[in-house]
Design a protein around this motif. Sequence first.
Motif, PDB file in Angstrom:
ATOM      1  N   ASP A  87       0.823  -1.212   0.000  1.00  0.00           N
ATOM      2  CA  ASP A  87       0.000   0.000   0.000  1.00  0.00           C
ATOM      3  C   ASP A  87       0.856   1.260   0.000  1.00  0.00           C
ATOM      4  N   GLY A  88       2.181   1.112   0.136  1.00  0.00           N
ATOM      5  CA  GLY A  88       3.076   2.254   0.081  1.00  0.00           C
ATOM      6  C   GLY A  88       3.203   3.024   1.377  1.00  0.00           C
ATOM      7  N   LYS A  89       2.580   2.544   2.454  1.00  0.00           N
ATOM      8  CA  LYS A  89       2.617   3.264   3.732  1.00  0.00           C
ATOM      9  C   LYS A  89       3.353   2.499   4.820  1.00  0.00           C
TER      10      LYS A  89
ATOM     11  N   ARG B 212       2.571  -0.303   6.247  1.00  0.00           N
ATOM     12  CA  ARG B 212       1.708  -0.999   7.215  1.00  0.00           C
ATOM     13  C   ARG B 212       1.658  -2.485   6.904  1.00  0.00           C
TER      14      ARG B 212
END
Length: 71
Positions: free
Chosen positions: A20-22, A24
């Motif tokens: 998701d690119g974050k 997490r």
Amino acid sequence: MYAPVIQDPMTFEKFLAWDDGKGRNFELRDGVPMPIVDPNAKHEDVADELCALSIVEFALCFKASKAGDDG
């Protein structure tokens, strides 16, 4: 909490390659990536208590099996 709109469930293979690119952590539930929530203090207390109880139970079972080996 929000309900993501996903038309096609994600396959396990796609999930492994997905990010998701974050930064997490996620788990795949019914084809939908769901963020993993960190446990709160109450969850950790319950886990600690279960571990302690398991250790005690294991020790009691081990002691009982050793007592049965004596005869």
